[in-house]
Each structure stands twice: as C-alpha cells, then as structure tokens.
Design a protein around this motif. Structure first.
Motif, PDB file in Angstrom:
ATOM      1  N   VAL A  20       7.842  13.907  -6.965  1.00 51.70           N
ATOM      2  CA  VAL A  20       7.951  15.297  -7.426  1.00 51.70           C
ATOM      3  C   VAL A  20       6.706  15.691  -8.207  1.00 51.70           C
ATOM      4  CG1 VAL A  20       9.195  16.847  -8.991  1.00 51.70           C
ATOM      5  CG2 VAL A  20      10.473  15.381  -7.436  1.00 51.70           C
ATOM      6  N   GLU A  21       6.277  14.829  -9.113  1.00 53.39           N
ATOM      7  CA  GLU A  21       5.077  15.124  -9.920  1.00 53.39           C
ATOM      8  C   GLU A  21       3.833  15.219  -9.042  1.00 53.39           C
ATOM      9  OE1 GLU A  21       5.201  11.942 -12.700  1.00 53.39           O
ATOM     10  OE2 GLU A  21       6.671  12.936 -14.017  1.00 53.39           O
ATOM     11  N   GLU A  22       3.761  14.353  -8.021  1.00 47.73           N
ATOM     12  CA  GLU A  22       2.628  14.403  -7.097  1.00 47.73           C
ATOM     13  C   GLU A  22       2.611  15.723  -6.329  1.00 47.73           C
ATOM     14  OE1 GLU A  22       1.513  12.343  -2.850  1.00 47.73           O
ATOM     15  OE2 GLU A  22       2.449  11.082  -4.378  1.00 47.73           O
ATOM     16  N   GLU A  23       3.778  16.145  -5.855  1.00 51.55           N
ATOM     17  CA  GLU A  23       3.867  17.396  -5.101  1.00 51.55           C
ATOM     18  C   GLU A  23       3.550  18.595  -5.982  1.00 51.55           C
ATOM     19  OE1 GLU A  23       7.287  15.968  -1.873  1.00 51.55           O
ATOM     20  OE2 GLU A  23       7.822  17.211  -3.595  1.00 51.55           O
ATOM     21  N   GLU A  24       4.044  18.577  -7.211  1.00 53.79           N
ATOM     22  CA  GLU A  24       3.765  19.683  -8.120  1.00 53.79           C
ATOM     23  C   GLU A  24       2.281  19.741  -8.460  1.00 53.79           C
ATOM     24  OE1 GLU A  24       6.395  18.978 -11.366  1.00 53.79           O
ATOM     25  OE2 GLU A  24       8.099  19.980 -10.410  1.00 53.79           O
ATOM     26  N   GLY A  25       1.646  18.570  -8.588  1.00 52.32           N
ATOM     27  CA  GLY A  25       0.211  18.534  -8.854  1.00 52.32           C
ATOM     28  C   GLY A  25      -0.590  19.068  -7.685  1.00 52.32           C
ATOM     29  N   ALA A  26      -0.124  18.759  -6.459  1.00 55.69           N
ATOM     30  CA  ALA A  26      -0.824  19.239  -5.267  1.00 55.69           C
ATOM     31  C   ALA A  26      -0.716  20.748  -5.139  1.00 55.69           C
ATOM     32  CB  ALA A  26      -0.244  18.560  -4.022  1.00 55.69           C
ATOM     33  N   VAL A  27       0.458  21.292  -5.506  1.00 57.68           N
ATOM     34  CA  VAL A  27       0.648  22.743  -5.441  1.00 57.68           C
ATOM     35  C   VAL A  27      -0.231  23.437  -6.473  1.00 57.68           C
ATOM     36  CG1 VAL A  27       2.294  24.606  -5.848  1.00 57.68           C
ATOM     37  CG2 VAL A  27       2.975  22.622  -4.497  1.00 57.68           C
ATOM     38  N   ARG A  65      17.942  11.787   0.977  1.00 57.15           N
ATOM     39  CA  ARG A  65      17.205  12.998   0.593  1.00 57.15           C
ATOM     40  C   ARG A  65      15.706  12.716   0.513  1.00 57.15           C
ATOM     41  NH1 ARG A  65      20.852  15.599  -4.359  1.00 57.15           N
ATOM     42  NH2 ARG A  65      22.434  16.640  -3.056  1.00 57.15           N
ATOM     43  N   PHE A  66      15.355  11.555  -0.038  1.00 58.71           N
ATOM     44  CA  PHE A  66      13.934  11.219  -0.151  1.00 58.71           C
ATOM     45  C   PHE A  66      13.303  11.089   1.235  1.00 58.71           C
ATOM     46  CE2 PHE A  66      10.248   8.527  -0.862  1.00 58.71           C
ATOM     47  CZ  PHE A  66       9.731   9.037  -2.038  1.00 58.71           C
ATOM     48  N   ALA A  67      14.025  10.461   2.154  1.00 61.31           N
ATOM     49  CA  ALA A  67      13.515  10.296   3.515  1.00 61.31           C
ATOM     50  C   ALA A  67      13.324  11.639   4.216  1.00 61.31           C
ATOM     51  CB  ALA A  67      14.454   9.418   4.329  1.00 61.31           C
ATOM     52  N   LYS A  68      14.122  12.635   3.836  1.00 62.55           N
ATOM     53  CA  LYS A  68      14.008  13.978   4.413  1.00 62.55           C
ATOM     54  C   LYS A  68      12.938  14.816   3.728  1.00 62.55           C
ATOM     55  CE  LYS A  68      16.057  16.319   6.866  1.00 62.55           C
ATOM     56  NZ  LYS A  68      15.697  16.785   8.231  1.00 62.55           N
ATOM     57  N   GLY A  69      12.294  14.249   2.702  1.00 57.18           N
ATOM     58  CA  GLY A  69      11.240  14.983   2.010  1.00 57.18           C
ATOM     59  C   GLY A  69      11.722  15.783   0.816  1.00 57.18           C
TER      60      GLY A  69
END
Length: 359
Positions: free
Chosen positions: A220-227, A181-185
């Motif tokens: 996940v935290e990085e992606e949420e911060g970017a959003v 799942r991680f490899a798929k993003g």
C-alpha cells in the motif's frame, strides 16, 4: 435430535434478539421502539419463550446473530446457489448427525486432495460438503484456499468473505481473504483482512498473520508513493548484491537461491543459468532492477543473508549454510517475490499463496 417445535422456539428467540439489538443500535428510531417492545412480547407469548433466559438465548444464537446468518444466505444466493427445497420437519432443526458425518468425510477427502496438490478435486469435495451443510465457515475457508491455488481469486474472495461473515472469529478465513485480495491487487483490502485476523487472534496476532499484514502494508505504501510521484529522487543506496549502475549482482542472487559453490564460495553461474527458471528470473531482474531492492528490503531475506555470512554460498559453507527455501516460501511476501521473479508463475517449492493448510 431437537424437535421442530424446539427449533422454532430457537428461531423465535433469534428474532427477539434481532429486534432488541435493532432498538439498541439505533437501527430503529426512538419513537418506534415501543412497537418493537410490543412485538417482542407478542412473540414471547405466542411461542412460549423467555427472552430473559440467557442460556436459552445463547443456545438459540450459537455465538452468531440472525443478521449475520441472513447475510451468509444472501451471499450464497447472490453467487447462484440453488434455491433450497422447502424445509421438512426433520430438516428444520439443521443437519443430522449422519449429515455431519458425511460432510466431515467429504471435508477430509478435500484436505487429502489439497495435500496431494489436486486442487480441483479438493474444490469438488468441499462443494459437496457445503451442499450438505451450507454456509459452514470451515468448508468455505478451505475451498477458498483451493480456489487460490488454481488462481480463481474472485471465487476465493467470495468464499473467504462468506466464511468471516458467518464466523468473524475464524482466523484462517481472514488469512485466506487477505491472501486472495493481495493476489488480486487489492493490497489495502488485504491489509484490512489481516488486521481483522490479528484482532480476532488476540495477543498481537500470529507470526503468519503479522507477516501478511506487513507485506500488504508495504505494498500500500509503495503504491501510494508511486501515485504521489517523486521525480528525481535518488534510489536507496547500500542494496546488497548490487553491481555497477545499480544493476543486481547475479552471482549474489544465485548464491542466495542455493547455487552450487565455485571457487571461493561463488556459485557456478554457467550451471545455474542453464536452468530455465533461473534464466527467467535473471531476465526479469535485468529488466527491473528495482525488484532486487524490494527483495533485499524484506526482513526475512536480510536475516537470511546475514546468516549466510553476507551471501557466501555452497552447502557446508562457513556462513551458516543454505536457507530452507520451503520455509522461506511459506511466507506470503517471499512467495509473492518469487512469483514476480518468474513472471507471474507459481513460485517453486509448492508455495501457493493459499495461507495455512486446510482445517
């Protein structure tokens, strides 16, 4: 070997267990539960089984449930598996000892192929084993690892998901599901898989499962911060190996990756950068300075740098010596960083993101 009638009795007990569970978990409305009680009694009488016999019920279920077994069947059918031939009396009781021996031999050949990095051959062997014993969670999990190694992550996710549906306590399958799942993003899905694996392991989970969870959680935290967006926010300070303007100090990077020592312990950059792999990594870092920040924020990398005396290089150096890159790249977070540095290629040292070795 169990006779056909014994097999049918076990199936009858599994059906009774399903009906009783449906009454208890609210699947069936309370006004209809009396009908289930009548059905349970009729099945008990017709097949001459005792639903109150705990040992017989445990033998019939084998630690699973009729619903979970049927869920595996639906997944296999949905993936285009060939329809099963009508069961004969001999086949109705499951695989024979001879079948199990043949399937285990095929699994062993698959494991050998995995060790030899012949992942396509491993997939073939595991598939043949699954043709003999469909739905076996170990064979499915091993094939998921092989699929991940050839970057067929959708298939890896399907196999690992089917494996955990068949046996939620099989922790290797949870780990492989998280990695695929991680490899798929799907960092959040990976985090959930690792959390389920930690819960299944108990005692706080293994180190590899906890590292996988931490890596996915950070993503996940990085992606949420970017959003959310933080315009104008100052980049974190104190990044080891940073040069002027926040650009990475390639000397420190080369030393970290095991470059040969030059004067004063600094690496011979001319020799290192003649290697195409390192040149590609340096190019990626120059185009994305934030990547170095992510690397140096990783706890394993921080520990490594401290052990090297702040990056003093060269074999035999006084800072604790060079890191074991093979050990580092077994960590999914480090392997992911290496893959990003090389533009998506597989990381060096054999790290493949497939999790622990085959069972």
């Amino acid at each position: 070997m169990a006779t056909a009638s014994e097999s049918k009795k076990r199936l009858a007990l599994a059906v009774i267990n399903f009906l009783e569970t449906s009454a208890k978990d609210g699947t069936v409305a309370s006004e209809d539960q009396e009908s289930l009680e009548v059905a349970t009694q009729c099945i008990s009488d017709a097949f001459k089984v005792d639903a109150t016999d705990a040992a017989a019920m445990a033998d019939a279920l084998g630690g699973q449930s009729l619903l979970s077994i049927y869920g595996v069947f639906e997944k296999m059918k949905g993936r285009g598996a060939p329809a099963a031939a009508p069961a004969t009396p001999a086949a109705a009781s499951g695989p024979t000892p001879s079948d199990k021996t043949r399937a285990e031999a095929l699994k062993a050949q698959g494991n050998t192929s995995m060790q030899q990095k012949d992942f396509k051959a491993a997939i073939t062997y595991y598939t043949k084993a699954l043709e003999i014993i469909p739905g076996n969670p170990i064979y499915l999990s091993n094939r998921a690892a092989a699929f991940s190694n050839v970057q067929e992550f959708d298939k890896a996710i399907d196999d690992a998901q089917t494996a955990v549906d068949a046996d939620p306590t099989y922790t290797k399958a949870w780990s492989r599901l998280g990695l695929a799942r991680f490899a798929k993003g799907d960092a959040r899905g990976a985090m959930e898989a690792y959390k389920a694996g930690i819960d299944a392991e108990g005692n706080g989970g293994s180190d590899i499962m906890k590292r996988g969870y931490a890596t996915a959680k950070a993503k996940v935290e990085e992606e949420e911060g970017a959003v959310a967006g933080t315009p104008g926010e100052e980049a974190p300070r104190g990044m080891p190996g940073a040069g002027a303007g926040g650009m990475p100090d390639l000397s420190s990077l080369a030393s970290m990756l095991g470059g040969g020592g030059g004067g004063g312990g600094m690496p011979d950059l001319g020799s290192i950068m003649s290697n195409p792999m390192f040149a590609q990594m340096a190019q990626n870092l120059m185009s994305n300075p934030g990547m170095m920040q992510n690397i140096m924020n990783n706890p394993r990398m921080k520990d490594m740098m401290e052990g090297m005396g702040g990056g003093a290089g060269g074999s035999g150096g006084s800072g604790g010596g060079l890191p074991d890159m093979g050990s580092l790249l077994a960590d999914p977070s480090i392997a992911e960083m290496a893959k990003n540095l090389m533009g998506g290629a597989k990381p060096p040292g054999g790290a493949d993101g497939a999790g622990p070795g085959p069972a």
